[in-house]
Design an enzyme around this catalytic site. Sequence first.
Site, PDB file in Angstrom:
ATOM      1  N   LYS A 116     -11.937-105.353  60.018  1.00  0.00           N
ATOM      2  CA  LYS A 116     -12.424-104.689  61.168  1.00  0.00           C
ATOM      3  C   LYS A 116     -11.975-102.957  61.299  1.00  0.00           C
ATOM      4  O   LYS A 116     -12.394-102.038  61.730  1.00  0.00           O
ATOM      5  CB  LYS A 116     -11.938-105.125  62.654  1.00  0.00           C
ATOM      6  N   LYS A 196     -20.627-112.700  57.749  1.00  0.00           N
ATOM      7  CA  LYS A 196     -20.935-113.313  58.974  1.00  0.00           C
ATOM      8  C   LYS A 196     -21.762-112.757  59.903  1.00  0.00           C
ATOM      9  O   LYS A 196     -21.870-111.413  59.983  1.00  0.00           O
ATOM     10  CB  LYS A 196     -19.643-114.006  59.464  1.00  0.00           C
ATOM     11  N   LYS A 199     -21.432-109.857  66.521  1.00  0.00           N
ATOM     12  CA  LYS A 199     -21.952-109.175  67.710  1.00  0.00           C
ATOM     13  C   LYS A 199     -21.842-107.672  67.259  1.00  0.00           C
ATOM     14  O   LYS A 199     -22.641-107.032  67.849  1.00  0.00           O
ATOM     15  CB  LYS A 199     -20.741-109.532  68.827  1.00  0.00           C
TER      16      LYS A 199
HETATM   17  N1  AQP Z   1     -20.745-115.884  62.530  1.00  0.00           N
HETATM   18  C1  AQP Z   1     -20.117-116.880  63.423  1.00  0.00           C
HETATM   19  N2  AQP Z   1     -20.462-118.173  63.290  1.00  0.00           N
HETATM   20  C2  AQP Z   1     -19.689-119.210  63.934  1.00  0.00           C
HETATM   21  N3  AQP Z   1     -18.809-118.848  64.844  1.00  0.00           N
HETATM   22  C3  AQP Z   1     -18.614-117.585  65.038  1.00  0.00           C
HETATM   23  N4  AQP Z   1     -17.810-116.887  66.027  1.00  0.00           N
HETATM   24  C4  AQP Z   1     -17.729-115.480  65.697  1.00  0.00           C
HETATM   25  N5  AQP Z   1     -18.886-115.376  64.637  1.00  0.00           N
HETATM   26  C5  AQP Z   1     -19.255-116.443  64.361  1.00  0.00           C
HETATM   27  C6  AQP Z   1     -16.927-117.647  66.770  1.00  0.00           C
HETATM   28  O1  AQP Z   1     -17.459-117.221  68.383  1.00  0.00           O
HETATM   29  C7  AQP Z   1     -16.232-117.139  68.968  1.00  0.00           C
HETATM   30  C8  AQP Z   1     -16.275-115.383  69.521  1.00  0.00           C
HETATM   31  O2  AQP Z   1     -15.024-114.880  69.107  1.00  0.00           O
HETATM   32  P1  AQP Z   1     -14.922-113.161  69.595  1.00  0.00           P
HETATM   33  O3  AQP Z   1     -15.551-112.528  70.772  1.00  0.00           O
HETATM   34  O4  AQP Z   1     -13.297-113.232  69.581  1.00  0.00           O
HETATM   35  O5  AQP Z   1     -15.379-112.447  68.348  1.00  0.00           O
HETATM   36  P2  AQP Z   1     -15.331-112.702  66.734  1.00  0.00           P
HETATM   37  O6  AQP Z   1     -14.609-114.049  66.188  1.00  0.00           O
HETATM   38  O7  AQP Z   1     -14.843-111.427  66.186  1.00  0.00           O
HETATM   39  O8  AQP Z   1     -16.810-112.805  66.697  1.00  0.00           O
HETATM   40  P3  AQP Z   1     -18.046-111.576  66.315  1.00  0.00           P
HETATM   41  O9  AQP Z   1     -19.068-112.200  66.827  1.00  0.00           O
HETATM   42  O10 AQP Z   1     -18.004-111.113  65.050  1.00  0.00           O
HETATM   43  O11 AQP Z   1     -17.783-110.602  67.610  1.00  0.00           O
HETATM   44  P4  AQP Z   1     -17.162-108.973  67.119  1.00  0.00           P
HETATM   45  O12 AQP Z   1     -18.191-108.568  66.380  1.00  0.00           O
HETATM   46  O13 AQP Z   1     -17.223-108.591  68.493  1.00  0.00           O
HETATM   47  O14 AQP Z   1     -16.028-109.069  66.486  1.00  0.00           O
HETATM   48  C9  AQP Z   1     -14.947-117.418  68.029  1.00  0.00           C
HETATM   49  O15 AQP Z   1     -14.470-118.746  68.294  1.00  0.00           O
HETATM   50  C10 AQP Z   1     -15.471-117.180  66.638  1.00  0.00           C
HETATM   51  O16 AQP Z   1     -14.577-117.746  65.803  1.00  0.00           O
END
Ligand code: AQP
Length: 329
Positions: A116, A196, A199
Site C-alpha cells: 500500500k 487481488k 476496494k
Molecule cells: N480480494 C479479496 N478476496 C477475499 N477476501 C478479501 N478481503 C479483502 N479483499 C479480499 C477480506 O475482506 C476483509 C476486508 O478487509 P479490509 O477492509 O480491512 O481491507 P483489505 O483487507 O485491505 O481489503 P480491500 O478490499 O483490499 O480494501 P482496501 O482496498 O480498502 O485496502 C478482510 O477480511 C480481507 O481479508
Amino acid sequence: MLNNQKIVFSGIQPSGNLHIGNYIGAISQWIEMQKKYNCIFCIVDYHAITVKQDPAILSKKIIEIAKIYIASGIDTQKSFIFKQSDISEHAELAWILNCASARINDLNKMTQFKDKAGQNNVSVGLYDYPVLMAADILLHETDFVPVGDDQVQHVELCRVLAKRFNNQFGQTFKIPELIIKKYGARIMGLDNPNIKMSKSAISPANYIAMTDKPEMAVKKIMRAVTDSGNEIKFDKINKPAISNLLVIYSLLSNQSIEHLEKIYINKNYSDFKKDLANVVSEFLKQFQKKYNNISDKEVENILEKSAKALKPKTDVVLKKVKEKIGVSL
Ligand code: AQP
C-alpha cells in the site's frame, strides 16, 4: 448480550466500495459463524483513516458498510455491529501494545504495508495499522478471527504480540485463532487475475461492488479478462482468470467447482461468462432488495446500542492491561 459461547471478531474498513471479494472471503464466513458463536463485527473507521479520506464520504461509507453487513445476513438480534471509534479503548490498547509488545522489526515484515505504501510518503498510521488490528482483536477476548487471505499475516502478528505481552506481564490475553476459507480467501481482480480484488482499486473494472447495479455487474463479468485457450478448468497457475471466475461462480451459486467444470466441458468462455453474469446479477438483486430497505436511522441505532453493550467488557479488559503494565494506581 454475550453468552458463554466462543467469541468471533472481524471487521472491514469503510474505505472504497465493498465488493464481492470482501463478501466471499470474509462476510460469508461470518454469517455461518453466527449460528455457533458470539459474533462481534466492527466497522474499522480508524483503520480507514490510515489513508486519506474525504470526511463527508467517510461518514456515509460507515453507514453503507453497516447496511451491507445487515443485508448480507448479520442478525443484529444476536450479533453486534459497532463502529471502532465509538469504543476508544481500541486506540488506547493499540498504544500500549505499540510500546509493550510491538517491535519495528515485526512491522517491517508486513507485506500489506509495503504494497500500500509504495514509494509514497504515507502516514505513520498505515505503518502501525497491524498493531491497531491486534488491539481490536485482543480487546474483545476473541477466540476466532475469520478473514480473507490478505489479513493472515496481521492475525499472526496479533498472536505474536499477545504471547509476547503474556510472557512479560503474565497471562493477560487470550490467543486468537485465524479462520480462513479453503476457496475464496483471495478473490482476484476481474481486470487482472494477478492482483487481488480491492476496494481501493483505481479501476472499477477490478471489482464488483455489492452496490453495483446488476446490469453494470453483467458488463463487468462479460469484460473480465480470460486466459488463453478455451477450456473451463480450475488451474490457478495456468488459468488464473478462469479459476478466479470459477471460484466466484461456485461460491455464489453453491455448486462445487468440479460440478461446474463438468457442466462447461463442451462450452466456451462466452457461454460460461453469460451464466456467471446471471448468477452474480441474481445475487446482487436479492442482496440489494434487503439493502435498500434499511434506513440510516436504523443503522445509527444499531451502532449505538452495540457500542454501549460492548463497552463494559472492553473497560474490564483494558483495566486489567493497565494494572499489568503498572499505570493503574
Ligand atoms: N480480494 C479479496 N478476496 C477475499 N477476501 C478479501 N478481503 C479483502 N479483499 C479480499 C477480506 O475482506 C476483509 C476486508 O478487509 P479490509 O477492509 O480491512 O481491507 P483489505 O483487507 O485491505 O481489503 P480491500 O478490499 O483490499 O480494501 P482496501 O482496498 O480498502 O485496502 C478482510 O477480511 C480481507 O481479508
